[in-house]
Design a protein around this motif. Structure first.
Motif, mmCIF file in Angstrom:
data_model
loop_
_atom_site.group_PDB
_atom_site.id
_atom_site.type_symbol
_atom_site.label_atom_id
_atom_site.label_comp_id
_atom_site.label_asym_id
_atom_site.label_seq_id
_atom_site.Cartn_x
_atom_site.Cartn_y
_atom_site.Cartn_z
ATOM 1 N N ASP A 125 -14.761 1.045 3.734
ATOM 2 C CA ASP A 125 -16.036 0.445 2.716
ATOM 3 C C ASP A 125 -16.802 1.403 2.526
ATOM 4 O OD1 ASP A 125 -16.764 -1.474 1.020
ATOM 5 O OD2 ASP A 125 -18.251 -1.889 2.115
ATOM 6 N N THR A 126 -17.507 2.179 3.596
ATOM 7 C CA THR A 126 -18.528 3.096 3.618
ATOM 8 C C THR A 126 -17.941 4.450 3.015
ATOM 9 O OG1 THR A 126 -19.573 2.270 5.728
ATOM 10 C CG2 THR A 126 -20.222 4.526 5.178
ATOM 11 N N ALA A 127 -16.903 4.751 3.264
ATOM 12 C CA ALA A 127 -16.170 5.955 2.536
ATOM 13 C C ALA A 127 -16.096 5.609 1.082
ATOM 14 C CB ALA A 127 -14.823 6.010 3.059
ATOM 15 N N LEU A 128 -15.732 4.563 0.579
ATOM 16 C CA LEU A 128 -15.888 4.385 -0.812
ATOM 17 C C LEU A 128 -17.343 4.273 -1.521
ATOM 18 C CD1 LEU A 128 -12.878 1.640 -0.726
ATOM 19 C CD2 LEU A 128 -12.625 4.134 -1.602
ATOM 20 N N ILE A 153 -9.506 -17.631 0.729
ATOM 21 C CA ILE A 153 -9.616 -16.500 1.479
ATOM 22 C C ILE A 153 -9.086 -15.326 0.693
ATOM 23 C CG2 ILE A 153 -9.099 -15.103 3.500
ATOM 24 C CD1 ILE A 153 -9.713 -17.852 5.090
ATOM 25 N N ASN A 154 -7.823 -15.637 0.100
ATOM 26 C CA ASN A 154 -7.334 -14.637 -0.490
ATOM 27 C C ASN A 154 -7.692 -14.324 -1.816
ATOM 28 O OD1 ASN A 154 -5.088 -14.322 1.284
ATOM 29 N ND2 ASN A 154 -3.669 -15.586 0.323
ATOM 30 N N ASN A 155 -8.288 -15.284 -2.603
ATOM 31 C CA ASN A 155 -9.173 -15.154 -3.664
ATOM 32 C C ASN A 155 -10.206 -14.114 -3.429
ATOM 33 O OD1 ASN A 155 -7.346 -16.717 -5.304
ATOM 34 N ND2 ASN A 155 -8.528 -18.559 -5.325
ATOM 35 N N ALA A 156 -10.849 -14.653 -2.257
ATOM 36 C CA ALA A 156 -12.305 -13.581 -2.086
ATOM 37 C C ALA A 156 -11.681 -12.587 -1.714
ATOM 38 C CB ALA A 156 -12.834 -14.401 -0.598
ATOM 39 N N GLY A 210 -11.814 -6.705 -3.576
ATOM 40 C CA GLY A 210 -11.101 -5.476 -3.471
ATOM 41 C C GLY A 210 -10.733 -4.991 -2.228
ATOM 42 N N CYS A 211 -10.149 -5.967 -1.410
ATOM 43 C CA CYS A 211 -9.960 -5.818 -0.118
ATOM 44 C C CYS A 211 -8.335 -6.240 0.331
ATOM 45 C CB CYS A 211 -10.789 -6.448 0.876
ATOM 46 S SG CYS A 211 -12.646 -5.936 0.910
ATOM 47 N N THR A 212 -7.914 -5.753 1.329
ATOM 48 C CA THR A 212 -6.412 -5.913 1.485
ATOM 49 C C THR A 212 -6.422 -6.980 2.864
ATOM 50 O OG1 THR A 212 -6.241 -4.037 2.939
ATOM 51 C CG2 THR A 212 -5.684 -3.563 0.749
ATOM 52 N N ASN A 213 -7.281 -7.131 3.561
ATOM 53 C CA ASN A 213 -7.141 -8.339 4.442
ATOM 54 C C ASN A 213 -8.555 -8.987 4.600
ATOM 55 O OD1 ASN A 213 -8.950 -6.951 6.657
ATOM 56 N ND2 ASN A 213 -7.246 -5.421 6.668
ATOM 57 N N LYS A 214 -8.508 -9.913 5.289
ATOM 58 C CA LYS A 214 -9.630 -10.919 5.491
ATOM 59 C C LYS A 214 -10.594 -10.224 6.390
ATOM 60 C CE LYS A 214 -7.920 -13.737 9.440
ATOM 61 N NZ LYS A 214 -7.573 -15.026 9.856
ATOM 62 N N HIS A 215 -10.396 -9.406 7.131
ATOM 63 C CA HIS A 215 -11.597 -8.556 8.056
ATOM 64 C C HIS A 215 -12.300 -7.787 7.176
ATOM 65 C CE1 HIS A 215 -9.758 -10.424 11.449
ATOM 66 N NE2 HIS A 215 -8.493 -9.655 11.170
ATOM 67 N N THR A 231 -1.616 17.057 19.463
ATOM 68 C CA THR A 231 -1.446 15.710 19.512
ATOM 69 C C THR A 231 -2.326 15.017 18.921
ATOM 70 O OG1 THR A 231 -2.543 15.231 21.570
ATOM 71 C CG2 THR A 231 -0.267 16.023 21.901
ATOM 72 N N GLY A 232 -2.174 13.915 18.440
ATOM 73 C CA GLY A 232 -3.060 12.952 17.796
ATOM 74 C C GLY A 232 -2.464 11.655 17.295
ATOM 75 N N ILE A 233 -3.197 10.817 16.525
ATOM 76 C CA ILE A 233 -3.079 9.730 16.094
ATOM 77 C C ILE A 233 -3.547 9.454 14.487
ATOM 78 C CG2 ILE A 233 -3.339 7.020 16.195
ATOM 79 C CD1 ILE A 233 -4.348 7.523 19.040
ATOM 80 N N CYS A 234 -2.865 8.882 13.528
ATOM 81 C CA CYS A 234 -3.129 9.190 12.140
ATOM 82 C C CYS A 234 -2.769 7.695 11.584
ATOM 83 C CB CYS A 234 -2.763 10.091 11.407
ATOM 84 S SG CYS A 234 -3.444 10.503 9.784
ATOM 85 N N LEU A 235 -3.759 7.094 10.793
ATOM 86 C CA LEU A 235 -3.339 5.918 10.053
ATOM 87 C C LEU A 235 -3.826 5.870 8.511
ATOM 88 C CD1 LEU A 235 -5.886 3.880 9.801
ATOM 89 C CD2 LEU A 235 -5.648 4.045 12.254
ATOM 90 N N ALA A 236 -3.349 5.194 7.771
ATOM 91 C CA ALA A 236 -3.552 4.946 6.463
ATOM 92 C C ALA A 236 -3.855 3.681 5.983
ATOM 93 C CB ALA A 236 -2.652 5.654 5.322
ATOM 94 N N LEU A 237 -4.872 3.416 5.250
ATOM 95 C CA LEU A 237 -5.261 1.942 4.588
ATOM 96 C C LEU A 237 -4.763 1.988 3.056
ATOM 97 C CD1 LEU A 237 -8.488 1.059 6.473
ATOM 98 C CD2 LEU A 237 -6.053 0.418 7.104
ATOM 99 N N HIS A 238 -4.164 1.452 2.590
ATOM 100 C CA HIS A 238 -3.780 1.449 1.193
ATOM 101 C C HIS A 238 -4.499 0.352 0.404
ATOM 102 C CE1 HIS A 238 -0.835 4.720 2.054
ATOM 103 N NE2 HIS A 238 -0.356 3.990 2.806
ATOM 104 N N LEU A 239 -5.252 0.512 -0.244
ATOM 105 C CA LEU A 239 -6.136 -0.459 -1.096
ATOM 106 C C LEU A 239 -5.816 -0.726 -2.590
ATOM 107 C CD1 LEU A 239 -9.309 1.158 0.177
ATOM 108 C CD2 LEU A 239 -8.194 -0.419 1.189
#
Length: 237
Positions: free
Chosen positions: A158-161, A211-214, A219-224, A111-119
């Motif tokens: 971010d650390t991964a990249l 915020i969107n410009n920043a 190179g981020c997909t959300n404000k966090h 069993t497990g949980i998986c997710l993806a962030l598309h940048l």
């Protein structure tokens, strides 16, 4: 423990440190194994995959075969979605892939949980945790587990990249305007776009625009993610 894990993965300075933090966090959620995959799409070549994991001996040779990857319902979900997938034996049975589940279950992947962030710029980050026993039956507990994993992924990407793709890191920090930095600072404090606008005497729409410009410049997909990257780069404090 979880809050400390978020900060620790941000501070990782090498591949080994990053791997240790990813494994430590997964185990704090009571998962035995974890995979963190950074994917870079190339226009004229096959996609590049850089994997950090603690999979058992023999697992990679069996499960990384191309024919399995094309049929694995979890991986196919993550290719197309940013929503996490909570999976078990039934997930594979519903997609006619019970043989894949049987193959991986012998290694403890039940069993497990998986997710993806598309940048932007064809980059992706996939994070999956797995174990050999059922996930919590209590929906509140399971929802919290998924939320913790999502928040960790936002910190870890971010650390991964940075540590896995150093050659792609620009030598110069993005140039943000003073207003964009102000908006990120107040976002870091937990303010909504409406509140940021009120504080800076601008409209909510203008605050969202800054915020969107920043986000785009960083190179981020959300404000966090944008706040976290700006902190790491020393643009805000």
């Amino acid at each position: 423990m979880l809050q400390g894990g978020y900060q620790s993965v941000l501070e990782a300075r090498s591949r080994d440190e990053f791997r240790s933090e990813v494994i430590r966090f997964a185990q704090s959620l009571e998962f035995q194994t974890v995979s963190a995959i950074t994917v870079v799409d190339h226009t004229l070549a096959q996609s590049e995959f850089i994997t950090i994991d603690n999979c058992p001996v023999g697992y990679s040779d069996v499960m990384h075969a191309p024919e399995f990857g094309r049929r694995d319902p979890v991986m196919q979900h993550c290719k197309r979605n940013s929503m996490p997938i909570v999976w078990d034996r039934q997930t594979y049975a519903q997609h006619g892939a019970s043989d894949i589940w049987e193959s991986q279950a012998q290694f403890g992947y039940s069993t497990g949980i998986c997710l993806a962030l598309h940048l932007p710029e064809g980059r992706h980050f996939v994070l999956g945790v797995d174990r050999d026993r059922p996930l919590p039956s209590d929906k509140v507990e399971l929802t919290r587990m998924v939320a913790d994993l999502q928040l960790f992924a936002v910190h870890a990407v971010d650390t991964a990249l940075r540590v896995l793709l150093p050659e792609q890191k620009s030598a110069d920090s993005p140039r943000l305007t003073p207003r964009e930095l102000e908006c990120l600072n107040w976002t870091m404090e937990g303010k909504t776009a409406w509140e940021v606008g009120a504080i800076l005497s601008i409209t909510e729409r203008t605050a969202v625009l800054h915020i969107n410009n920043a986000m785009h410049k960083l190179g981020c997909t959300n404000k966090h993610q944008a706040v976290l990257k700006a902190l790491r780069l020393g643009l805000i404090r």
